[in-house]
Design a protein around this motif. Sequence first.
Motif, PDB file in Angstrom:
ATOM      1  N   GLN A 135     -29.531 -80.414  -8.594  1.00 32.50           N
ATOM      2  CA  GLN A 135     -30.454 -79.721  -9.686  1.00 32.50           C
ATOM      3  C   GLN A 135     -31.891 -80.383  -9.825  1.00 32.50           C
ATOM      4  O   GLN A 135     -31.768 -81.534  -9.317  1.00 32.50           O
ATOM      5  CB  GLN A 135     -29.544 -80.014 -11.131  1.00 32.50           C
ATOM      6  CG  GLN A 135     -28.366 -79.427 -10.898  1.00 32.50           C
ATOM      7  CD  GLN A 135     -27.587 -79.463 -12.496  1.00 32.50           C
ATOM      8  OE1 GLN A 135     -27.899 -80.245 -13.176  1.00 32.50           O
ATOM      9  NE2 GLN A 135     -26.480 -78.625 -12.733  1.00 32.50           N
ATOM     10  N   SER A 136     -32.742 -79.502 -10.302  1.00 33.82           N
ATOM     11  CA  SER A 136     -34.043 -80.059 -10.239  1.00 33.82           C
ATOM     12  C   SER A 136     -34.184 -81.435 -11.033  1.00 33.82           C
ATOM     13  O   SER A 136     -34.804 -82.194 -10.858  1.00 33.82           O
ATOM     14  CB  SER A 136     -35.041 -78.963 -10.825  1.00 33.82           C
ATOM     15  OG  SER A 136     -34.969 -77.742 -10.115  1.00 33.82           O
ATOM     16  N   GLN A 137     -33.575 -81.574 -12.143  1.00 32.34           N
ATOM     17  CA  GLN A 137     -33.460 -82.630 -12.872  1.00 32.34           C
ATOM     18  C   GLN A 137     -33.140 -83.941 -12.167  1.00 32.34           C
ATOM     19  O   GLN A 137     -33.753 -84.968 -12.200  1.00 32.34           O
ATOM     20  CB  GLN A 137     -32.509 -82.659 -14.146  1.00 32.34           C
ATOM     21  CG  GLN A 137     -32.684 -83.825 -15.109  1.00 32.34           C
ATOM     22  CD  GLN A 137     -33.993 -83.791 -15.759  1.00 32.34           C
ATOM     23  OE1 GLN A 137     -34.931 -83.008 -15.823  1.00 32.34           O
ATOM     24  NE2 GLN A 137     -34.355 -85.037 -16.347  1.00 32.34           N
ATOM     25  N   THR A 138     -31.984 -83.819 -11.220  1.00 35.53           N
ATOM     26  CA  THR A 138     -31.537 -84.867 -10.526  1.00 35.53           C
ATOM     27  C   THR A 138     -32.477 -85.256  -9.378  1.00 35.53           C
ATOM     28  O   THR A 138     -32.709 -86.638  -9.208  1.00 35.53           O
ATOM     29  CB  THR A 138     -30.434 -84.566  -9.694  1.00 35.53           C
ATOM     30  OG1 THR A 138     -29.105 -84.269 -10.978  1.00 35.53           O
ATOM     31  CG2 THR A 138     -29.647 -85.564  -9.032  1.00 35.53           C
ATOM     32  N   VAL A 139     -33.070 -84.277  -8.632  1.00 37.10           N
ATOM     33  CA  VAL A 139     -33.803 -84.635  -7.607  1.00 37.10           C
ATOM     34  C   VAL A 139     -35.143 -85.133  -8.354  1.00 37.10           C
ATOM     35  O   VAL A 139     -35.896 -86.250  -7.975  1.00 37.10           O
ATOM     36  CB  VAL A 139     -34.433 -83.044  -7.166  1.00 37.10           C
ATOM     37  CG1 VAL A 139     -35.560 -83.551  -6.117  1.00 37.10           C
ATOM     38  CG2 VAL A 139     -33.459 -82.620  -6.396  1.00 37.10           C
ATOM     39  N   ALA A 140     -35.693 -84.582  -9.586  1.00 36.48           N
ATOM     40  CA  ALA A 140     -36.994 -85.453 -10.241  1.00 36.48           C
ATOM     41  C   ALA A 140     -36.613 -86.860 -10.500  1.00 36.48           C
ATOM     42  O   ALA A 140     -37.314 -87.550 -10.243  1.00 36.48           O
ATOM     43  CB  ALA A 140     -37.281 -84.498 -11.545  1.00 36.48           C
ATOM     44  N   ASP A 165     -40.874 -76.560 -10.711  1.00 35.07           N
ATOM     45  CA  ASP A 165     -39.938 -76.959 -11.859  1.00 35.07           C
ATOM     46  C   ASP A 165     -39.462 -78.655 -11.527  1.00 35.07           C
ATOM     47  O   ASP A 165     -39.651 -79.396 -12.476  1.00 35.07           O
ATOM     48  CB  ASP A 165     -38.404 -76.272 -11.372  1.00 35.07           C
ATOM     49  CG  ASP A 165     -37.605 -76.666 -12.383  1.00 35.07           C
ATOM     50  OD1 ASP A 165     -37.762 -77.154 -13.534  1.00 35.07           O
ATOM     51  OD2 ASP A 165     -36.268 -76.392 -12.200  1.00 35.07           O
ATOM     52  N   ILE A 166     -39.616 -79.124 -10.241  1.00 39.95           N
ATOM     53  CA  ILE A 166     -39.260 -80.337 -10.139  1.00 39.95           C
ATOM     54  C   ILE A 166     -40.509 -81.165 -10.525  1.00 39.95           C
ATOM     55  O   ILE A 166     -40.310 -82.472 -11.217  1.00 39.95           O
ATOM     56  CB  ILE A 166     -38.932 -80.807  -8.636  1.00 39.95           C
ATOM     57  CG1 ILE A 166     -37.770 -80.321  -8.314  1.00 39.95           C
ATOM     58  CG2 ILE A 166     -38.989 -82.327  -8.330  1.00 39.95           C
ATOM     59  CD1 ILE A 166     -37.409 -80.256  -6.899  1.00 39.95           C
ATOM     60  N   ALA A 167     -41.506 -80.984 -10.401  1.00 43.65           N
ATOM     61  CA  ALA A 167     -42.743 -81.642 -10.601  1.00 43.65           C
ATOM     62  C   ALA A 167     -42.977 -81.588 -12.106  1.00 43.65           C
ATOM     63  O   ALA A 167     -43.293 -82.794 -12.682  1.00 43.65           O
ATOM     64  CB  ALA A 167     -44.157 -80.965 -10.248  1.00 43.65           C
ATOM     65  N   GLU A 168     -42.711 -80.590 -12.841  1.00 40.71           N
ATOM     66  CA  GLU A 168     -42.632 -80.476 -14.256  1.00 40.71           C
ATOM     67  C   GLU A 168     -41.801 -81.500 -15.141  1.00 40.71           C
ATOM     68  O   GLU A 168     -42.125 -82.171 -15.789  1.00 40.71           O
ATOM     69  CB  GLU A 168     -42.281 -78.982 -14.622  1.00 40.71           C
ATOM     70  CG  GLU A 168     -42.478 -79.005 -16.446  1.00 40.71           C
ATOM     71  CD  GLU A 168     -42.108 -77.666 -16.763  1.00 40.71           C
ATOM     72  OE1 GLU A 168     -41.883 -77.509 -17.962  1.00 40.71           O
ATOM     73  OE2 GLU A 168     -41.911 -76.844 -16.023  1.00 40.71           O
ATOM     74  N   ARG A 169     -40.570 -81.737 -14.136  1.00 43.92           N
ATOM     75  CA  ARG A 169     -39.552 -82.542 -14.841  1.00 43.92           C
ATOM     76  C   ARG A 169     -39.973 -84.044 -14.396  1.00 43.92           C
ATOM     77  O   ARG A 169     -39.585 -84.935 -15.461  1.00 43.92           O
ATOM     78  CB  ARG A 169     -38.102 -82.163 -14.180  1.00 43.92           C
ATOM     79  CG  ARG A 169     -37.695 -80.986 -14.552  1.00 43.92           C
ATOM     80  CD  ARG A 169     -36.469 -80.794 -13.975  1.00 43.92           C
ATOM     81  NE  ARG A 169     -35.782 -79.211 -14.394  1.00 43.92           N
ATOM     82  CZ  ARG A 169     -34.956 -79.097 -15.481  1.00 43.92           C
ATOM     83  NH1 ARG A 169     -34.646 -80.083 -16.386  1.00 43.92           N
ATOM     84  NH2 ARG A 169     -34.671 -77.879 -15.909  1.00 43.92           N
ATOM     85  N   ILE A 170     -40.568 -84.158 -13.647  1.00 44.39           N
ATOM     86  CA  ILE A 170     -40.910 -85.525 -13.056  1.00 44.39           C
ATOM     87  C   ILE A 170     -42.077 -86.140 -14.174  1.00 44.39           C
ATOM     88  O   ILE A 170     -42.065 -87.018 -14.574  1.00 44.39           O
ATOM     89  CB  ILE A 170     -41.742 -85.792 -11.767  1.00 44.39           C
ATOM     90  CG1 ILE A 170     -40.558 -85.524 -10.776  1.00 44.39           C
ATOM     91  CG2 ILE A 170     -42.387 -87.057 -11.526  1.00 44.39           C
ATOM     92  CD1 ILE A 170     -41.060 -85.447  -9.249  1.00 44.39           C
ATOM     93  N   GLY A 171     -42.885 -85.036 -14.581  1.00 41.27           N
ATOM     94  CA  GLY A 171     -44.078 -85.315 -15.567  1.00 41.27           C
ATOM     95  C   GLY A 171     -43.687 -85.544 -16.754  1.00 41.27           C
ATOM     96  O   GLY A 171     -44.413 -85.953 -17.522  1.00 41.27           O
ATOM     97  N   THR A 172     -42.536 -85.217 -17.183  1.00 41.18           N
ATOM     98  CA  THR A 172     -42.047 -85.159 -18.349  1.00 41.18           C
ATOM     99  C   THR A 172     -40.916 -86.039 -18.836  1.00 41.18           C
ATOM    100  O   THR A 172     -40.410 -86.259 -19.991  1.00 41.18           O
ATOM    101  CB  THR A 172     -41.530 -83.731 -19.084  1.00 41.18           C
ATOM    102  OG1 THR A 172     -40.387 -83.218 -18.097  1.00 41.18           O
ATOM    103  CG2 THR A 172     -42.565 -82.744 -19.055  1.00 41.18           C
TER     104      THR A 172
END
Length: 343
Positions: A135-140, A165-172
């Motif tokens: 999932q994107s959250q896990t990857v982030a 999606d990954i970039a957005e989650r990393i940033g937040t």
Amino acid sequence: MADIKEESKSSKLDGIKKAAIFMITLGPETSAQIMKQLPDSYIQKVSYEIANIDHVSQKDREMIIDEFLEMSQAREYILDGGIDYAKTLLNKALGTQRAKEVIDMLNQIQLRERPFNIARKADPQQLTNLLLGEQSQTVALILCYMQPDKAAQILVQFPPEKQTDIAERIGTISSTSPAVIERIEKVIESKFSSFVENETESVGGVNTLVDILNQVGRTTEKAIVAELEQTQPALAEEVKASLFTFEDIVSLQKADVQKVLREVNQDDLVLALKGVSDELRDFIFDNLSSRAVETLKEDMQFLGPARLSAVEEAQQKIVTVIRRLDEQGEVYIMRGEQDAIVE
């Protein structure tokens, strides 16, 4: 009650006592936040030491804070680039002796590794293959703990919509529960274990073949390249583009040739020039002084006939010198478009 004397040395204190003094120095609010992150066994030990210290000298405080900063810096260097990288930077910052002491202390206290350490050490392509299904959250979360350049290599291999999606989650991401990190880390380590168990080392390839061919006799080298031209023409062209032979010395700049000749054994040069073309021999002579040329010609005449294998061996020794100087940046070997010079 224990009394920390003014003349005490930080190096004589054990790790728990240093931690206790450090907590006292930071004050109750900050120390309480740190305590929450420690295992119960350490909380008990540090609390006991804090309770039994009624005075901390300014000298001890300063030494322990300095030590903490040095070790924090060293640990960051190790995480970023490994132990050798850390030693190099610490030697410059602290001096050789102090740098060694800091590294030794880090090894002794055995601090817990940074989360996802296995991912930081993994091959980027293997790690990408593992994470593509996550999932994107896990990857982030995992990319947040990796070296930026390595994280970038992995991120660009995802589909464009998932990259965003990954970039957005990393940033937040601002904070994550240690329990969540530990749980995800265990899952990733378990999945990655198959890669580790079957880990392969990069071997072979054109560069390896070129290195080998540069060490065999010239006759063998020519025979192999000629056969490759018949069976694997594309590979043969790639090899020839990277393969440096004794005859290729004419492609070197004049100043580089002179550097090489200063490094070459005179007996090897005499033998290497036996049977070569007049053009190549004259090229070598043009890069030597008149006196050196006269001496070289006399030695060649005195030598008489020589075995081909001996001549090839002497030529290979000179090629080895050239390749060594090239690797050291002392001379420049032209290798087609990849090494084009920009004025």
